[in-house]
Design a protein around this motif. Structure first.
Motif, short mmCIF file in Angstrom:
data_model
loop_
_atom_site.label_atom_id
_atom_site.label_comp_id
_atom_site.label_asym_id
_atom_site.label_seq_id
_atom_site.Cartn_x
_atom_site.Cartn_y
_atom_site.Cartn_z
N ALA A 105 20.90 11.60 -24.29
CA ALA A 105 21.28 10.56 -23.34
C ALA A 105 21.02 11.03 -21.92
O ALA A 105 21.34 12.18 -21.57
CB ALA A 105 22.76 10.23 -23.51
N PRO A 106 20.42 10.19 -21.07
CA PRO A 106 20.19 10.58 -19.67
C PRO A 106 21.52 10.89 -18.99
O PRO A 106 22.52 10.20 -19.21
CB PRO A 106 19.53 9.35 -19.05
N SER A 107 21.54 11.94 -18.18
CA SER A 107 22.76 12.30 -17.45
C SER A 107 22.70 11.76 -16.03
O SER A 107 21.65 11.79 -15.38
CB SER A 107 22.95 13.82 -17.43
N VAL A 108 23.83 11.25 -15.56
CA VAL A 108 23.91 10.62 -14.24
C VAL A 108 25.12 11.16 -13.50
O VAL A 108 26.21 11.25 -14.08
CB VAL A 108 24.01 9.09 -14.35
N VAL A 109 24.95 11.51 -12.23
CA VAL A 109 26.07 11.84 -11.36
C VAL A 109 26.20 10.73 -10.33
O VAL A 109 25.22 10.36 -9.67
CB VAL A 109 25.87 13.19 -10.63
N CYS A 127 24.26 6.20 -21.12
CA CYS A 127 24.08 7.38 -20.26
C CYS A 127 25.35 8.23 -20.24
O CYS A 127 26.46 7.74 -20.48
CB CYS A 127 23.74 6.95 -18.83
N LYS A 128 25.16 9.53 -19.96
CA LYS A 128 26.29 10.45 -19.79
C LYS A 128 26.59 10.50 -18.30
O LYS A 128 25.80 11.03 -17.52
CB LYS A 128 25.91 11.83 -20.32
N ILE A 165 17.63 1.59 -12.54
CA ILE A 165 17.65 2.95 -13.07
C ILE A 165 17.20 2.97 -14.53
O ILE A 165 16.37 3.79 -14.94
CB ILE A 165 19.06 3.56 -12.94
N LEU A 166 17.71 2.04 -15.32
CA LEU A 166 17.38 2.03 -16.75
C LEU A 166 15.91 1.69 -16.97
O LEU A 166 15.28 2.21 -17.90
CB LEU A 166 18.29 1.04 -17.48
N HIS A 167 15.34 0.86 -16.13
CA HIS A 167 13.90 0.58 -16.22
C HIS A 167 13.09 1.84 -15.87
O HIS A 167 12.11 2.16 -16.53
CB HIS A 167 13.52 -0.57 -15.29
N ALA A 168 13.53 2.55 -14.81
CA ALA A 168 12.83 3.78 -14.42
C ALA A 168 12.91 4.85 -15.50
O ALA A 168 11.98 5.64 -15.67
CB ALA A 168 13.41 4.31 -13.11
N HIS A 219 12.94 4.16 -18.60
CA HIS A 219 12.36 3.54 -19.81
C HIS A 219 13.44 3.33 -20.87
O HIS A 219 13.21 3.54 -22.06
CB HIS A 219 11.22 4.40 -20.36
N GLN A 220 14.62 2.93 -20.38
CA GLN A 220 15.76 2.68 -21.28
C GLN A 220 16.14 1.20 -21.26
O GLN A 220 17.31 0.86 -21.47
CB GLN A 220 16.95 3.55 -20.84
N GLU A 221 15.15 0.32 -21.02
CA GLU A 221 15.47 -1.10 -20.92
C GLU A 221 16.15 -1.63 -22.17
O GLU A 221 17.02 -2.50 -22.11
CB GLU A 221 14.19 -1.92 -20.69
#
Length: 579
Positions: free
Chosen positions: A11-15, A35-36, A515-518, A520-522
């Protein structure tokens, strides 16, 4: 014989930097998309300016005290698979919307009740005035709907984004080059009602003589949808979003100010955050979302650039001196929302926006949360919030927490301004309502431009971020993604689409999808996906939309026109033939 093992990408990590309304909303949305997410917050509480102040059993909303554009609040929770009701948030309608008090002992009641508005308007503008009011509602309704469709639900990545035909088709319909006051003057012929229907521009920290006419949508949402208040305080909405986010796996780190947003060695992408506390390890992530004040973030948390410095010179919104008073008795003369307008209306705004001072005769707003929510004060008592709009700080720093600031020969003496504001408020309410609050104030808390700045890192103490003048909105407003650093995004008042909690919530949706489009998590976007193949199939025949009767009239008119042309042509040929 070996078996193929299916591996899932991590899962992509996000702060997320900052737990304001935009930060908690985007954290919950990204977590819902898989996302995490970790949120780091300077203060020990969530909400930023939407936080609460508690004193001796009294509760005050530190910032917003009225909920507008309710559709964005409901939509945010529905997109997350829940609702305001399910999360224990009860919205109550404030009626009347406001009582507006003038210097001549006259008052005007603003309401969603059309019979009340008819009576109030005809009192000052005669019978024709109500019809003009309905025309004003029609225009402001158009501003409202067009803005939601073509501005608040669309991102503007560059100037080319403004050349969309669907947007340009409606641009002049929004009256962006005329002021709110100018537009109101077309419908209201008395100065009194022009003031009544323009003071709400202060929600964006702008003068009604400068704010684009588009923003009459604020008056529309109040008059058509009403003003609402969440029982328990405005922070209940933010608190519920925090709870939803935590259920989805969001981790919150409070009392964790950061020194800077970490950037890769080549300066091309954001990689995490570095804490001010050296004992805390830097937090790395695939994506960083900044919900801190935009000018502060660019100039204090990121490498210095000419664009960052230019933000400090951009037109900013106003600030406020806000009083939070605990009263030992109730004053029923005050409704939930009250506006006291200055006699010299235009000069009061010039003092704020041109001189950055407090006007000699300030207009001010009084909120009594205990009038609609008894839990805001002990029984038989009132909690009162008073907001006096004032100019923002002259510079980007102050000499002291509440001291003076000197710039270009002008002095902002906040101690003197606070004393003047308190004195004016007490005298004005005594003169207009015949009430004496002073002896009944048992506790007082104050916010000023310097405290707004120090507590929430607001550049120049501007409580609503950057201004909303035409060249500070749409493609001209700072973008939701950093122009040169990859994987770094912004959400909040000073980026697109703009200021105000519902607008920031709309921005959180835009940025989370960006962000999700960038990434590639659409496919992970959980909201707005399922639509019936034939949406009209299940609609009751009585509810299906049909062409109006005007089409048959149009056909009749066209046929009549053709018949007239044909008859005229026949007559003309006949004359030629026999001549």
């Amino acid at each position: 014989m070996s078996e193929a093992v299916e591996t899932k990408s991590p899962a992509p990590s996000v702060v997320v930097v900052g737990a304001g309304a935009g930060g908690v909303a985007i954290a919950a949305r990204l977590a819902a998309a898989g996302c995490k997410v970790t949120v780091v917050e300077k203060n020990g509480f969530s909400g930023g300016r939407c936080s609460l102040i508690h004193r001796q059993g009294y509760r005050f909303d530190q910032g917003p005290s009225l909920l507008l554009l309710p559709r964005f609040f409901h939509e945010t929770f529905e997109d997350l698979g829940t609702s305001l009701d399910s999360e224990g948030v009860t919205l109550v309608k404030c009626e009347p919307n406001y009582n507006v008090h003038f210097h001549d002992d006259t008052s005007f009641k603003l309401s969603t009740d059309i019979s009340v508005m008819k009576s109030e308007i005809e009192r000052f503008e005669g019978k024709d005035g109500f019809e003009r009011y309905l025309s004003f509602l029609q225009e402001s309704h158009r501003h409202y709907e067009v803005s939601i469709i073509h501005v608040l639900r669309k991102n503007f990545y560059s100037l080319l984004s403004m050349i969309r035909l669907d947007f340009l088709w409606h641009l002049f319909e929004l009256h962006p080059f005329e002021s709110i006051y100018y537009r109101a003057s077309k419908y209201f012929w008395t100065e009194r009602l022009r003031r009544v229907f323009t003071f709400a521009s202060m929600y964006m920290g702008m003068s009604p003589f400068d704010a684009p006419g588009t923003y009459s949508l604020l008056q529309y949402t109040e008059l058509a949808e009403g003003i609402w208040y969440p029982l328990g305080g405005f922070h209940k909405v933010v608190e519920s979003l925090v709870n939803v986010g935590e259920r989805l796996g969001v981790e919150y780190m409070f009392n964790s100010p950061i020194r800077n947003i970490q950037v890769s060695s080549d300066g091309k992408r954001a990689t995490g955050v570095v804490f001010e506390d050296d004992n805390k390890e830097p937090l790395t992530a695939d994506v960083v979302v900044c919900n801190a004040d935009l000018a502060y973030a660019y100039n204090r948390l990121l490498p210095s650039t000419s664009f960052a410095r230019s933000l400090l010179k951009r037109q900013a919104s106003c600030s406020s001196i806000s009083f939070y008073w605990a009263l030992d008795r109730q004053f029923p003369e005050l409704s939930t929302h009250n506006i006291f307008l200055a006699e010299d209306y235009k000069d009061s705004f010039d003092s704020i926006f041109k001189k950055h001072q407090i006007p000699e005769q300030p207009s001010f707003y009084v909120n009594v949360p205990s009038r609609v929510d008894p839990s805001a004060a002990p029984e038989g008592c009132d909690s009162i919030v008073i907001l006096v709009p004032v100019g923002h700080l002259h510079g980007s720093s102050t000499d002291s927490h509440r001291g003076s600031k000197h710039t270009a020969g002008l002095t902002q003496d906040w101690d003197a301004m606070v004393a003047a504001a308190r004195n004016t408020i007490l005298k004005t309410m005594e003169a207009r309502l015949n009430i004496s609050l002073g002896p009944h104030i048992i506790a007082e808390t104050i916010n000023t431009p310097p405290t707004w700045k120090s507590t929430f890192n607001l550049d120049r103490g501007a409580i609503l971020g950057l201004s909303h003048s035409f060249f500070n909105v749409l493609s001209f407003r700072p973008k939701t993604k950093h122009r040169s650093i990859e994987d770094l995004y912004f959400v909040g008042a000073s980026t697109h689409p703009g200021t105000g909690v519902p607008i920031v919530l709309a921005g959180a949706k835009l940025v989370s999808e960006q962000i999700l489009h960038a990434l590639h998590q659409e496919s992970r976007i959980p909201w707005g996906k399922a639509t019936p193949e034939n949406p009209k199939a299940s609609i009751n025949p009585l509810d299906r939309t049909q062409s109006g009767p005007y089409l048959s009239w149009l056909v009749w008119i066209m046929l009549s026109f053709l018949m007239i042309i044909s008859a005229s042509g026949a007559w003309f040929l006949q004359r030629v033939w026999y001549s």
